[in-house]
Design a protein around this motif. Structure first.
Motif, PDB file in Angstrom:
ATOM      1  N   TYR A  85      10.434  21.351 -63.873  1.00  0.00           N
ATOM      2  CA  TYR A  85       9.130  20.690 -63.844  1.00  0.00           C
ATOM      3  C   TYR A  85       9.048  19.633 -64.942  1.00  0.00           C
ATOM      4  CZ  TYR A  85       7.651  24.663 -60.948  1.00  0.00           C
ATOM      5  OH  TYR A  85       7.541  25.601 -59.955  1.00  0.00           O
ATOM      6  N   LEU A  86       8.275  18.596 -64.659  1.00  0.00           N
ATOM      7  CA  LEU A  86       8.039  17.532 -65.633  1.00  0.00           C
ATOM      8  C   LEU A  86       6.543  17.274 -65.743  1.00  0.00           C
ATOM      9  CD1 LEU A  86       8.986  15.161 -67.468  1.00  0.00           C
ATOM     10  CD2 LEU A  86       9.051  13.748 -65.390  1.00  0.00           C
ATOM     11  N   LEU A  87       6.020  17.366 -66.956  1.00  0.00           N
ATOM     12  CA  LEU A  87       4.638  16.991 -67.248  1.00  0.00           C
ATOM     13  C   LEU A  87       4.711  15.657 -67.978  1.00  0.00           C
ATOM     14  CD1 LEU A  87       1.669  18.103 -67.083  1.00  0.00           C
ATOM     15  CD2 LEU A  87       1.980  18.798 -69.471  1.00  0.00           C
ATOM     16  N   VAL A  88       4.308  14.589 -67.314  1.00  0.00           N
ATOM     17  CA  VAL A  88       4.538  13.253 -67.848  1.00  0.00           C
ATOM     18  C   VAL A  88       3.256  12.436 -67.794  1.00  0.00           C
ATOM     19  CG1 VAL A  88       5.374  12.411 -65.601  1.00  0.00           C
ATOM     20  CG2 VAL A  88       6.020  11.194 -67.705  1.00  0.00           C
ATOM     21  N   GLU A  89       3.074  11.600 -68.802  1.00  0.00           N
ATOM     22  CA  GLU A  89       1.891  10.757 -68.900  1.00  0.00           C
ATOM     23  C   GLU A  89       2.315   9.296 -68.726  1.00  0.00           C
ATOM     24  OE1 GLU A  89      -1.744  10.035 -72.161  1.00  0.00           O
ATOM     25  OE2 GLU A  89       0.027  11.226 -72.669  1.00  0.00           O
ATOM     26  N   PHE A  90       1.647   8.597 -67.796  1.00  0.00           N
ATOM     27  CA  PHE A  90       1.914   7.167 -67.646  1.00  0.00           C
ATOM     28  C   PHE A  90       0.778   6.382 -68.282  1.00  0.00           C
ATOM     29  CE2 PHE A  90       1.575   3.034 -65.590  1.00  0.00           C
ATOM     30  CZ  PHE A  90       2.858   2.561 -65.810  1.00  0.00           C
ATOM     31  N   ILE A  91       1.147   5.460 -69.161  1.00  0.00           N
ATOM     32  CA  ILE A  91       0.172   4.634 -69.863  1.00  0.00           C
ATOM     33  C   ILE A  91       0.368   3.191 -69.419  1.00  0.00           C
ATOM     34  CG2 ILE A  91      -0.648   3.899 -72.134  1.00  0.00           C
ATOM     35  CD1 ILE A  91       0.352   6.528 -73.255  1.00  0.00           C
ATOM     36  N   PRO A  92      -0.618   2.592 -68.751  1.00  0.00           N
ATOM     37  CA  PRO A  92      -0.448   1.251 -68.169  1.00  0.00           C
ATOM     38  C   PRO A  92      -0.458   0.142 -69.227  1.00  0.00           C
ATOM     39  CG  PRO A  92      -2.689   1.996 -67.851  1.00  0.00           C
ATOM     40  CD  PRO A  92      -1.951   3.157 -68.454  1.00  0.00           C
ATOM     41  N   LYS A  93      -0.085  -1.048 -68.790  1.00  0.00           N
ATOM     42  CA  LYS A  93      -0.021  -2.193 -69.700  1.00  0.00           C
ATOM     43  C   LYS A  93      -1.373  -2.554 -70.299  1.00  0.00           C
ATOM     44  CE  LYS A  93       3.917  -4.927 -68.127  1.00  0.00           C
ATOM     45  NZ  LYS A  93       4.295  -6.229 -67.543  1.00  0.00           N
ATOM     46  N   THR A  94      -2.434  -2.258 -69.583  1.00  0.00           N
ATOM     47  CA  THR A  94      -3.774  -2.614 -70.075  1.00  0.00           C
ATOM     48  C   THR A  94      -4.206  -1.759 -71.259  1.00  0.00           C
ATOM     49  OG1 THR A  94      -4.685  -1.125 -68.393  1.00  0.00           O
ATOM     50  CG2 THR A  94      -4.550  -3.481 -67.841  1.00  0.00           C
ATOM     51  N   ASP A  95      -3.527  -0.653 -71.492  1.00  0.00           N
ATOM     52  CA  ASP A  95      -3.877   0.259 -72.585  1.00  0.00           C
ATOM     53  C   ASP A  95      -3.655  -0.429 -73.928  1.00  0.00           C
ATOM     54  OD1 ASP A  95      -4.209   3.507 -72.980  1.00  0.00           O
ATOM     55  OD2 ASP A  95      -3.110   2.558 -74.623  1.00  0.00           O
TER      56      ASP A  95
END
Length: 416
Positions: A355-365
């Motif tokens: 399993y993978l718990l992953v956070e994606f943070i967009p360019k607008t952040d």
């Protein structure tokens, strides 16, 4: 075994216990005694330890050397590779590092101890918190001549440093007259040497050095509201699947690892910031946490396979295996600060766990914008859509949800 040293050390949980094996299919023991040590979970190497772990490993080695003398035995090896960390504490793993005490011999491992333990500790006290990593370059011990050249001039005026480093550095290995030295080196002098080292090393302190992420949860985090909402989502997502082990990549001070402290989950918390990992280990020690192993590793330049034939000490990535992998607020650092394509990141993470718990943070952040402020934006493929497309080659998305108040998205994925 007959001296009682094994029973004493295993009772104290200073030495890994073992059982004797009388036979094994396909092997001829040639009448030798073969032992099977109790197995250790995740193997770590000294150059992945923070200062406090180095310190505890050194003190354990010295205390074992003392106990050995009391039982008529002698510790003949003093390398940190003989130490692993299990249940939040150091433990000695080389049962064959002992021999019968011989009053005619000095401590044969003295110089090895100084080069393998004292040298890395002094470099972290006088120079920088990151200097423990230097042991990767000198896995047989940092030569005292090199240590002298790196220490500040004031270090020489400490009596312990003068005796254990500067004076000893003038004695070339193999050039001492052992017979003459041994006549004047009684058991009481041996204990005096060990006690002096114990008292000195216990008082050493890591040099205060400002590092990139050591204030992340105090000053760098978006907000407390973001952290609370993210924590709620992490726990909700994890409650939906069954797992017994975690690798927390980019763990910082272990905030998310500590959510599962003293549970049945075995956790390896990894970060490149030595201050963060040192503070995490100190928390583990003070709170008697028994299921978290904190390690220093730069994830875009992890510990390689080194030693004989590059197989003696395994690469970091090959050792990292668990049911669950955390990659929280990590991908944007690897992809943008580290120039690592998203596909490479997915391929790197996939072998580590189911399993993978992953956070994606967009360019607008705002945090991504900080990474881009002094460089050209060449990351056309860094988007939510491409992230999902690329990771879909390795994983199935089980859950996803935007973290309230942000554009950040948390995913729970399962390896295909």
């Amino acid at each position: 075994m007959e001296s009682g040293l094994y029973a004493l050390l295993t009772k104290k949980k200073w030495l890994v216990p073992h059982e004797e094996i009388t036979s094994e299919p396909g092997l001829d023991f040639h009448n030798a005694v073969v032992i099977l040590p109790q197995q250790v979970g995740t193997i770590s190497y000294p150059y992945e330890w923070p200062f406090a772990m180095w310190q505890d490993a050194a003190l354990l080695t010295l205390n074992i050397a003392k106990q050995s003398i009391d039982k008529g035995m002698h510790l003949k090896d003093a390398t940190p590779f003989n130490i692993q960390f299990v249940n939040g504490k150091p433990i000695f793993i080389d049962t064959l590092s002992f021999e019968q005490y011989d009053a005619k011999k000095t401590w044969v491992a003295y110089r090895q101890f100084c080069e393998c333990f004292l040298a890395p500790l002094l470099l972290q006290q006088y120079c920088h918190v990151e200097m423990g990593k230097m042991f990767e370059l000198y896995p047989n011990g940092i030569p005292l001549e090199i240590l002298k050249s790196l220490l500040p001039s004031k270090a020489k005026w400490n009596l312990h440093n003068y005796m254990h480093v500067y004076l000893q550095a003038n004695i070339k290995p193999g050039k001492t007259k052992n017979d003459t030295a041994a006549k004047d080196f009684s058991k009481s002098k041996m204990l005096l040497l060990l006690n002096g080292l114990i008292n000195y090393i216990a008082k050493l302190q890591v040099k205060k050095s400002k590092t990139t992420w050591d204030d992340y949860y105090k000053e760098t985090i978006l907000s407390n509201a973001y952290l609370q909402e993210k924590t709620r989502l992490v726990q909700t997502f994890l409650n939906s699947v069954s797992f017994s082990s975690i690798i927390d990549l980019g763990a910082n001070d272990g905030y998310f690892s500590l959510l599962y402290k003293n549970t049945d989950k075995q956790i390896v918390a990894v970060d490149g910031d030595a201050n963060c990992i040192n503070e995490l280990y100190r928390a583990i020690r003070s709170q008697k946490i028994n299921n978290i192993l904190p390690l220093i590793n730069e994830l875009n330049n992890p510990s390689p396979a080194i030693g004989w034939n590059n197989t003696e000490r395994t690469a970091f990535t090959e050792r990292m295996k668990a049911d669950m992998v955390f990659a929280l607020a990590l991908v944007h650092h690897l992809a943008i600060a580290g120039n690592v394509p998203l596909g490479f990141i997915a391929d790197w993470l996939a072998p580590m766990g189911k399993y993978l718990l992953v956070e994606f943070i967009p360019k607008t952040d705002e945090k991504v914008q900080l990474l881009l402020q002094n460089r050209k934006d060449i990351f056309d493929n860094y988007s939510k859509e491409n992230f999902e497309t690329v990771f879909a080659k390795q994983y199935q998305i089980l859950l996803q949800e935007k973290i309230t108040g942000t554009e950040r998205i948390l995913y729970l994925m399962q390896k295909i």
